[in-house]
Design an enzyme around this catalytic site. Structure first.
Site, mmCIF file in Angstrom:
data_model
loop_
_atom_site.group_PDB
_atom_site.id
_atom_site.type_symbol
_atom_site.label_atom_id
_atom_site.label_comp_id
_atom_site.label_asym_id
_atom_site.label_seq_id
_atom_site.Cartn_x
_atom_site.Cartn_y
_atom_site.Cartn_z
ATOM 1 N N CYS A 154 0.843 -1.185 0.000
ATOM 2 C CA CYS A 154 0.000 0.000 0.000
ATOM 3 C C CYS A 154 0.891 1.252 0.000
ATOM 4 O O CYS A 154 1.874 1.315 0.732
ATOM 5 C CB CYS A 154 -0.946 0.100 1.181
ATOM 6 S SG CYS A 154 -2.104 -1.256 1.292
ATOM 7 N N ARG A 178 4.073 -0.337 -4.684
ATOM 8 C CA ARG A 178 3.772 -0.858 -3.353
ATOM 9 C C ARG A 178 2.452 -1.632 -3.304
ATOM 10 O O ARG A 178 2.119 -2.232 -2.277
ATOM 11 C CB ARG A 178 3.706 0.296 -2.351
ATOM 12 C CG ARG A 178 4.987 1.069 -2.239
ATOM 13 C CD ARG A 178 4.825 2.232 -1.296
ATOM 14 N NE ARG A 178 4.584 1.772 0.055
ATOM 15 C CZ ARG A 178 5.536 1.518 0.935
ATOM 16 N NH1 ARG A 178 6.791 1.670 0.611
ATOM 17 N NH2 ARG A 178 5.230 1.104 2.142
ATOM 18 N N TRP A 196 -2.601 -2.812 -1.691
ATOM 19 C CA TRP A 196 -2.273 -4.231 -1.807
ATOM 20 C C TRP A 196 -3.154 -4.915 -0.776
ATOM 21 O O TRP A 196 -2.987 -4.715 0.423
ATOM 22 C CB TRP A 196 -0.793 -4.465 -1.516
ATOM 23 C CG TRP A 196 -0.355 -5.874 -1.736
ATOM 24 C CD1 TRP A 196 0.031 -6.438 -2.912
ATOM 25 C CD2 TRP A 196 -0.226 -6.902 -0.745
ATOM 26 N NE1 TRP A 196 0.386 -7.745 -2.725
ATOM 27 C CE2 TRP A 196 0.244 -8.063 -1.400
ATOM 28 C CE3 TRP A 196 -0.449 -6.963 0.628
ATOM 29 C CZ2 TRP A 196 0.474 -9.261 -0.739
ATOM 30 C CZ3 TRP A 196 -0.217 -8.158 1.290
ATOM 31 C CH2 TRP A 196 0.242 -9.286 0.612
ATOM 32 N N ASN A 202 -1.991 2.050 5.619
ATOM 33 C CA ASN A 202 -1.053 1.030 5.166
ATOM 34 C C ASN A 202 -0.675 0.218 6.392
ATOM 35 O O ASN A 202 -0.128 0.768 7.344
ATOM 36 C CB ASN A 202 0.177 1.717 4.554
ATOM 37 C CG ASN A 202 1.333 0.764 4.318
ATOM 38 O OD1 ASN A 202 1.120 -0.434 4.166
ATOM 39 N ND2 ASN A 202 2.531 1.290 4.286
ATOM 40 N N GLY A 203 -1.008 -1.079 6.362
ATOM 41 C CA GLY A 203 -0.688 -1.923 7.519
ATOM 42 C C GLY A 203 -1.851 -2.834 7.840
ATOM 43 O O GLY A 203 -2.769 -2.998 7.027
ATOM 44 N N GLU A 210 17.388 -17.779 -7.092
ATOM 45 C CA GLU A 210 17.017 -16.419 -7.491
ATOM 46 C C GLU A 210 16.511 -16.394 -8.943
ATOM 47 O O GLU A 210 15.531 -15.714 -9.249
ATOM 48 C CB GLU A 210 18.223 -15.485 -7.292
ATOM 49 C CG GLU A 210 18.037 -14.051 -7.751
ATOM 50 C CD GLU A 210 16.903 -13.298 -7.076
ATOM 51 O OE1 GLU A 210 16.319 -13.783 -6.101
ATOM 52 O OE2 GLU A 210 16.589 -12.196 -7.573
ATOM 53 N N LYS A 256 12.784 -15.122 -9.972
ATOM 54 C CA LYS A 256 12.532 -14.051 -10.954
ATOM 55 C C LYS A 256 11.540 -14.533 -12.002
ATOM 56 O O LYS A 256 10.612 -13.825 -12.375
ATOM 57 C CB LYS A 256 13.824 -13.607 -11.668
ATOM 58 C CG LYS A 256 14.791 -12.790 -10.881
ATOM 59 C CD LYS A 256 14.349 -11.361 -10.620
ATOM 60 C CE LYS A 256 13.606 -11.244 -9.334
ATOM 61 N NZ LYS A 256 14.328 -11.076 -8.113
ATOM 62 N N GLU A 269 7.960 -14.854 -10.600
ATOM 63 C CA GLU A 269 7.336 -13.571 -10.272
ATOM 64 C C GLU A 269 6.758 -12.864 -11.481
ATOM 65 O O GLU A 269 5.679 -12.302 -11.414
ATOM 66 C CB GLU A 269 8.394 -12.620 -9.683
ATOM 67 C CG GLU A 269 8.733 -12.854 -8.266
ATOM 68 C CD GLU A 269 9.747 -11.834 -7.803
ATOM 69 O OE1 GLU A 269 9.404 -11.023 -6.949
ATOM 70 O OE2 GLU A 269 10.888 -11.845 -8.306
ATOM 71 N N HIS A 315 17.904 -36.739 -6.274
ATOM 72 C CA HIS A 315 17.154 -37.283 -5.139
ATOM 73 C C HIS A 315 15.656 -36.981 -5.246
ATOM 74 O O HIS A 315 14.936 -37.109 -4.260
ATOM 75 C CB HIS A 315 17.707 -36.715 -3.829
ATOM 76 C CG HIS A 315 19.127 -37.097 -3.587
ATOM 77 N ND1 HIS A 315 19.503 -38.369 -3.238
ATOM 78 C CD2 HIS A 315 20.275 -36.385 -3.702
ATOM 79 C CE1 HIS A 315 20.824 -38.418 -3.122
ATOM 80 N NE2 HIS A 315 21.314 -37.225 -3.410
ATOM 81 N N LYS A 362 5.977 -4.299 -3.887
ATOM 82 C CA LYS A 362 7.425 -4.128 -3.732
ATOM 83 C C LYS A 362 7.862 -4.180 -2.268
ATOM 84 O O LYS A 362 8.885 -4.762 -1.942
ATOM 85 C CB LYS A 362 7.802 -2.773 -4.334
ATOM 86 C CG LYS A 362 9.263 -2.460 -4.273
ATOM 87 C CD LYS A 362 9.959 -3.022 -5.477
ATOM 88 C CE LYS A 362 11.454 -2.906 -5.411
ATOM 89 N NZ LYS A 362 12.079 -4.101 -5.993
#
Ligand code: F6R
Length: 612
Positions: free
Chosen positions: A2, A27, A74, A100-101, A485, A489, A492, A508, A607
């Site tokens: 947010c 955000r 968000w 926001n929160g 990583e 990427k 996402e 395995h 983000k």
């Protein structure tokens, strides 16, 4: 998580807030909305979708006002929808809030209010908080500021909230705990935002509001108070941020720009810190704690997501160069399992945003148990930067693309510098090797630029594999975290399922996935494990998997086993991860773009994850 923006002053507030929301959209982008006071009347506009969708609905509407607050969401409580979008209004319709929160105890408060006859339109915790504040205001016959203060004493959770009240159109009231708030100070105007990016073009003077502070903001006055109603002195900081750094600069996406920024950002990170000729490493941020670090029985790295991957690379490097045991923890797990901290343990917290809630609470936990906290942070002045005992900035500049790229290589550069510095001070690296490594590290920016020249051939590989349903990424040693990583990427921004795995572990289990349709990305540059990873490639080849390999230029054996090859300049194995991730960023980027996705704002992500 947010984004919030507010403006009060002599300008038209709407364009300032709208532009600010566009800057903060990274955000969260499930919905957007704003509230303003026009002719003593509170007006609220909100819409599911991106800020541009909101903007479209506002064309032709009279938005004239000198006070406004805006939000890009968000979703946490309640699905993304017009009704759950912020701002929310109070039962009287006179006060608007953005938040926001998360208010963790909103349900019992909601029950109490329902019992008193209140009804709610949305499913959000935020609407409950505002109704609670207004209920206190009317019950206690007090002003909004006092009602907010009383309400916040009861609230559990994290918040940055802004409030405007049509009965007081000259004031924005703000409060923060756990979610960031910056206030920009102009001449007869104030700007409020989750970070400095909406503010930078108007003023360089800012105040970072602290937890448990309330700000009473008028156009020509800023008063900060704590929850005990005592005035606090605002600490004014000068922003060191360039407007060009938060614009796309001709690239089609922020993510592409940020990938291409890397030769410069890595250079910026090393500049003034590494003198390769003399072997001098200056990390003034940690100098004060160098003895404690050298003598630490253990280093614990805490981080989330991509930053956690940087921590994993550091685990290999610090153990190799400094001979200090390292544990790498997901911040979200560390916090809740009653971690054991020994006397002298050093915690390294890694975070691009410096606002990740899980990392913040993990730091607080470790700090409470006496650990030294070193923060490796990108956003200057962010919460983690401020609550750490010491640390080093990554100097990657603002990262706007939601998928982290240049911040990751910045984190690696700082961690590599730290490992070299500690190892040298501890005498666990011999002098000759140390000088050699310093010289190699200094070459990273130029080699990164060389790798980026392969943009078109990486794009061609992306086109070839863009329709695959799954990907496997394999690496060993220093490059195992790079496999993780690379897979993250791809997931996402392309929404293709991808798994990162240690190459030797593949046999395995995951080897069962291999068939002629599965692309497998090997990170197989020359290192101690090279012969072993070549054997792993052979095992895949025998099962007809498609091999895309990142190899050292001239490695004919690995090239022969591969269907597609990305050739890398030689680099000492310790620093190879910082380069090897770059083609994986590009591969993910092109697959995402070719599949028609908004790579800068991938679905469901934000983000800065400021909720636990
Ligand atoms: C992935 C990504 C996230 C972040 C994670 C931690 O591309 O960006 O996984 O790395 O949310 O964020 P910071 O580093 O801001 O603490």
């Amino acid at each position: 998580m947010c984004g919030i923006v507010g403006y009060i002053g002599n300008r038209e507030a709407y364009p300032v807030v709208l532009k600010g929301l566009k800057r903060l959209e990274y955000r969260g982008y499930d919905s957007a909305g704003l509230a303003l006071i026009r002719d003593h009347q509170l007006e609220v506009f909100k819409k599911q979708g991106k800020v541009a969708d909101l903007e479209e609905t506002l064309v032709g509407i009279n938005m004239h006002a000198h006070i406004a607050i805006g939000h890009t969401r968000w979703a946490t409580h309640g699905e993304p929808s017009d009704v759950n979008a912020h701002p929310h209004t109070s039962p009287s319709g006179k006060i608007a809030i953005i938040h926001n929160g998360i208010i963790e105890n909103y349900l019992p408060i909601k029950k109490e209010l329902i019992a008193k006859g209140y009804a709610f339109k949305s499913e959000t915790d935020t609407e409950v908080l505002l109704a609670f504040i207004e209920d206190i205001k009317s019950h206690n016959q007090c002003n909004l500021e006092e009602a907010l203060r009383i309400a916040l004493r009861r609230v559990v959770g994290a918040y940055c909230i802004l409030l405007i009240d049509q009965d007081d159109p000259e004031t924005i009231i703000a409060a923060r705990k756990g979610s960031p708030l910056v206030i920009g100070i102009g001449k007869d105007e104030h700007f409020l935002a989750s970070d400095a990016s909406p503010i930078i073009e108007y003023t360089k003077e800012v105040v970072y509001v602290n937890d448990y502070e309330i700000a009473i903001v008028k156009k020509d006055e800023l008063v900060l108070k704590n929850l005990g109603n005592e005035k606090q002195t605002p600490f004014i900081t000068q922003l060191d941020l360039d407007l060009a750094a938060i614009e796309k600069g001709g690239y089609s996406h922020f993510m592409l720009k940020e990938i291409f920024d890397q030769p410069q950002t890595i250079h910026d990170c090393l500049r003034g810190r590494l003198d390769a000729d003399t072997g001098q490493i200056t990390l003034s941020g940690i100098q004060e704690y160098l003895d404690e670090i050298i003598n630490a029985p253990r280093i614990i790295i805490i981080a989330c997501g991509t930053s956690w991957h940087a921590g994993l690379v550091a685990e290999y490097i610090i153990e190799e160069l400094c001979r200090i045991p390292v544990e790498v923890e997901y911040a979200s797990e560390f916090r809740y399992r009653n971690p054991i901290i020994y006397k002298g343990d050093v915690i390294i917290a890694i975070s691009q945003s410096g606002e990740t809630a899980d990392t913040i609470v993990a730091i607080e936990k470790a700090k409470g148990q006496g650990a030294i906290i070193l923060g490796i942070v990108n956003v200057v002045g962010s919460t983690i930067a401020r609550i750490s005992h010491a640390g080093a900035y990554t100097h990657a500049g603002p990262e706007i693309g939601v998928a982290s790229t240049k911040a990751f290589t910045g984190q690696l550069a700082v961690l590599m510098l730290m490992a070299l510095k500690i190892g040298h001070a501890k005498n666990t690296i011999d002098e000759e090797k140390y000088i050699l490594l310093c010289k190699e590290l200094a070459k990273v920016p130029d080699k990164a630029a060389e790798i980026l020249l392969q943009e078109n051939s990486i794009k061609a590989i992306a086109l070839k594999y863009k329709s695959a349903k799954d990907f496997l990424y394999l690496g060993r040693g220093y490059n195992f975290p790079i496999a993780l990583e690379g897979a993250l990427k791809l997931k996402e921004i392309s929404y293709i399922h991808a798994e990162g795995y240690p190459a030797a572990e593949m046999k395995h289990g995951p080897i069962a996935l291999v068939d002629e349709h599965l692309p497998i990305v090997f990170i197989a540059t020359n290192d101690t494990f090279h012969a072993k990873i070549v054997s792993n490639m052979q095992e895949i080849k025998a099962r007809k998997g498609k091999i895309i390999s990142i190899i050292t230029d001239g490695d004919e054996i690995a090239a022969e086993l591969s269907d597609d090859v990305i050739a890398m300049p030689w680099m000492d194995e310790i620093f190879a991860p910082i380069l090897n991730v770059i083609p994986l960023q590009l591969l993910a980027y092109f697959i995402g773009v070719e599949n028609g996705h908004d790579v800068d704002k991938p679905r469901n992500l934000a983000k800065s994850v400021t909720v636990e």
